[in-house]
Design a protein around this motif. Structure first.
Motif, PDB file in Angstrom:
ATOM      1  N   ILE A 105      22.458 -36.675   6.311  1.00  0.00           N
ATOM      2  CA  ILE A 105      21.303 -35.769   6.352  1.00  0.00           C
ATOM      3  C   ILE A 105      21.573 -34.498   5.554  1.00  0.00           C
ATOM      4  O   ILE A 105      20.682 -33.933   4.935  1.00  0.00           O
ATOM      5  CB  ILE A 105      20.942 -35.428   7.813  1.00  0.00           C
ATOM      6  N   THR A 106      22.812 -34.044   5.549  1.00  0.00           N
ATOM      7  CA  THR A 106      23.196 -32.879   4.750  1.00  0.00           C
ATOM      8  C   THR A 106      24.423 -33.221   3.921  1.00  0.00           C
ATOM      9  O   THR A 106      25.201 -34.113   4.273  1.00  0.00           O
ATOM     10  CB  THR A 106      23.501 -31.655   5.631  1.00  0.00           C
ATOM     11  N   ALA A 107      24.593 -32.525   2.822  1.00  0.00           N
ATOM     12  CA  ALA A 107      25.746 -32.748   1.950  1.00  0.00           C
ATOM     13  C   ALA A 107      26.082 -31.431   1.256  1.00  0.00           C
ATOM     14  O   ALA A 107      25.243 -30.537   1.126  1.00  0.00           O
ATOM     15  CB  ALA A 107      25.447 -33.833   0.927  1.00  0.00           C
ATOM     16  N   HIS A 108      27.329 -31.336   0.807  1.00  0.00           N
ATOM     17  CA  HIS A 108      27.772 -30.133   0.112  1.00  0.00           C
ATOM     18  C   HIS A 108      28.159 -30.474  -1.310  1.00  0.00           C
ATOM     19  O   HIS A 108      28.750 -31.524  -1.578  1.00  0.00           O
ATOM     20  CB  HIS A 108      28.966 -29.500   0.830  1.00  0.00           C
ATOM     21  N   HIS A 109      27.806 -29.591  -2.238  1.00  0.00           N
ATOM     22  CA  HIS A 109      28.183 -29.757  -3.643  1.00  0.00           C
ATOM     23  C   HIS A 109      28.405 -28.385  -4.253  1.00  0.00           C
ATOM     24  O   HIS A 109      27.779 -27.401  -3.836  1.00  0.00           O
ATOM     25  CB  HIS A 109      27.094 -30.525  -4.408  1.00  0.00           C
ATOM     26  N   LYS A 110      29.276 -28.315  -5.244  1.00  0.00           N
ATOM     27  CA  LYS A 110      29.618 -27.020  -5.832  1.00  0.00           C
ATOM     28  C   LYS A 110      28.454 -26.378  -6.593  1.00  0.00           C
ATOM     29  O   LYS A 110      28.532 -25.208  -6.972  1.00  0.00           O
ATOM     30  CB  LYS A 110      30.812 -27.169  -6.761  1.00  0.00           C
ATOM     31  N   CYS A 111      27.348 -27.130  -6.795  1.00  0.00           N
ATOM     32  CA  CYS A 111      26.197 -26.553  -7.487  1.00  0.00           C
ATOM     33  C   CYS A 111      25.466 -25.528  -6.638  1.00  0.00           C
ATOM     34  O   CYS A 111      24.629 -24.774  -7.156  1.00  0.00           O
ATOM     35  CB  CYS A 111      25.227 -27.657  -7.906  1.00  0.00           C
ATOM     36  N   ASP A 112      25.774 -25.484  -5.330  1.00  0.00           N
ATOM     37  CA  ASP A 112      25.077 -24.562  -4.433  1.00  0.00           C
ATOM     38  C   ASP A 112      26.017 -24.152  -3.306  1.00  0.00           C
ATOM     39  O   ASP A 112      26.794 -24.965  -2.819  1.00  0.00           O
ATOM     40  CB  ASP A 112      23.829 -25.236  -3.849  1.00  0.00           C
ATOM     41  N   GLU A 113      25.949 -22.900  -2.903  1.00  0.00           N
ATOM     42  CA  GLU A 113      26.840 -22.411  -1.859  1.00  0.00           C
ATOM     43  C   GLU A 113      26.400 -22.838  -0.462  1.00  0.00           C
ATOM     44  O   GLU A 113      27.152 -22.722   0.500  1.00  0.00           O
ATOM     45  CB  GLU A 113      26.928 -20.882  -1.917  1.00  0.00           C
ATOM     46  N   HIS A 114      25.167 -23.333  -0.340  1.00  0.00           N
ATOM     47  CA  HIS A 114      24.646 -23.757   0.957  1.00  0.00           C
ATOM     48  C   HIS A 114      24.673 -25.271   1.077  1.00  0.00           C
ATOM     49  O   HIS A 114      24.798 -25.992   0.079  1.00  0.00           O
ATOM     50  CB  HIS A 114      23.206 -23.267   1.143  1.00  0.00           C
ATOM     51  N   LEU A 115      24.535 -25.759   2.303  1.00  0.00           N
ATOM     52  CA  LEU A 115      24.384 -27.189   2.517  1.00  0.00           C
ATOM     53  C   LEU A 115      23.054 -27.661   1.935  1.00  0.00           C
ATOM     54  O   LEU A 115      22.035 -26.980   2.049  1.00  0.00           O
ATOM     55  CB  LEU A 115      24.435 -27.515   4.007  1.00  0.00           C
ATOM     56  N   LEU A 116      23.080 -28.822   1.327  1.00  0.00           N
ATOM     57  CA  LEU A 116      21.875 -29.429   0.777  1.00  0.00           C
ATOM     58  C   LEU A 116      21.304 -30.401   1.808  1.00  0.00           C
ATOM     59  O   LEU A 116      22.044 -31.174   2.408  1.00  0.00           O
ATOM     60  CB  LEU A 116      22.193 -30.161  -0.521  1.00  0.00           C
TER      61      LEU A 116
END
Length: 213
Positions: A105-116
Motif C-alpha cells: 500500500i505504501t513504498a519508499h523511493h529516493k525520488c521523494d522524502e515521504h512515503l508514496l
C-alpha cells in the motif's frame, strides 16, 4: 513452526525463514517468510499463502470483497495486463491479477522524502502531471501508480518497486548450481531501480567470477 495444507502439495507446508527462494506461485525472488513443502521443498511466499486462503479477500483500493478464480481470463484493472487467473469482484467487473493484488500500500523511493501511497486513479486533468517522476515516461491515468500528495510526486509501480521488491541485498543464496555460497548485491541504476542481481562467491580460494541474474 506450523503446518498448513496446500491444494497441490499433499505434504504439509512448513513455515521457514532466512532463505532466498523463488516463490512457486508469484515467481518473485524473495527472502521473506515462506511455506516450504516438506516433500518437494518448493516454497510459497507468505503473501501468496494468505492471498490464496479460500474465501473472500479484501483490497484497500476496492470497496467490495474479491474472490480468486484460477480459470479467469481477462485483463487486470490495475495494470492492464492479460491474466489467466485473478481476484474478481462479484458486485462489479473489477479484476486484479495476482501481482497487483499483493502490491504494498505504501513504498519508499529516493525520488521523494515521504512515503508514496498506492493510488488507483489520477484525477489531475493537468497533462504535465501525467508522467512518471522517476523514468519521465508517460503514465496511463487509468492504471495504478504511487503518489505523494504532499509533493505531488507520481511514479510508475515498477519504477518504485523494481524487479526484486522482496529481496534484501547482502543475503546468502545457495540455489544456483555453484560450488560456493553466494551473497547478493545489485546493479542499481541512477533512478534507484535494481537492473539485475549480482551473486558474489563467498569463501572461495582463487578466482571465481560473479553471476548475474
Amino acid at each position: 513452526m506450523k503446518n498448513v495444507w496446500h491444494e497441490l502439495c499433499r505434504e504439509p507446508l512448513v513455515l521457514v525463514s532466512d532463505k532466498v527462494f523463488e516463490c512457486a506461485k508469484c515467481r518473485h525472488i524473495s527472502n521473506t517468510f515462506a511455506y516450504e513443502c516438506s516433500q518437494c521443498e518448493s516454497k510459497r511466499c507468505l503473501r501468496c499463502v494468505i492471498a490464496l486462503t479460500p474465501g473472500a479477500q479484501t483490497c484497500l483500493r476496492h470497496e467490495h470483497p474479491l474472490f480468486f478464480y484460477k480459470d479467469y481470463q481477462g485483463h487486470c484493472d490495475a495494470c492492464g495486463n492479460l491474466t489467466l487467473a485473478a481476484f474478481c469482484c462479484k458486485d462489479c467487473n473489477f479484476v486484479l491479477h495476482f501481482g497487483c493484488f499483493s502490491l504494498p500500500i505504501t513504498a519508499h523511493h529516493k525520488c521523494d522524502e515521504h512515503l508514496l501511497s498506492l493510488t488507483a486513479h489520477d484525477d489531475n486533468s493537468y497533462s504535465e502531471s501525467h508522467y512518471c517522476d522517476i523514468c519521465e515516461e508517460s503514465r496511463d491515468l487509468n492504471r495504478w501508480f504511487y503518489h505523494c500528495a504532499i509533493c505531488d510526486t507520481s511514479v510508475h509501480v515498477n519504477c518504485v518497486l523494481g524487479k526484486y521488491p522482496f529481496l534484501k541485498l547482502g543475503s546468502f543464496f545457495e540455489g544456483i548450481d555453484h560450488p560456493h555460497p553466494l551473497t547478493i548485491s545489485a546493479n542499481i541504476l541512477s533512478t534507484g531501480i535494481v537492473q539485475h542481481l549480482v551473486f558474489h562467491s563467498v569463501g572461495s580460494i582463487g578466482p571465481c567470477g560473479n553471476l548475474d541474474l
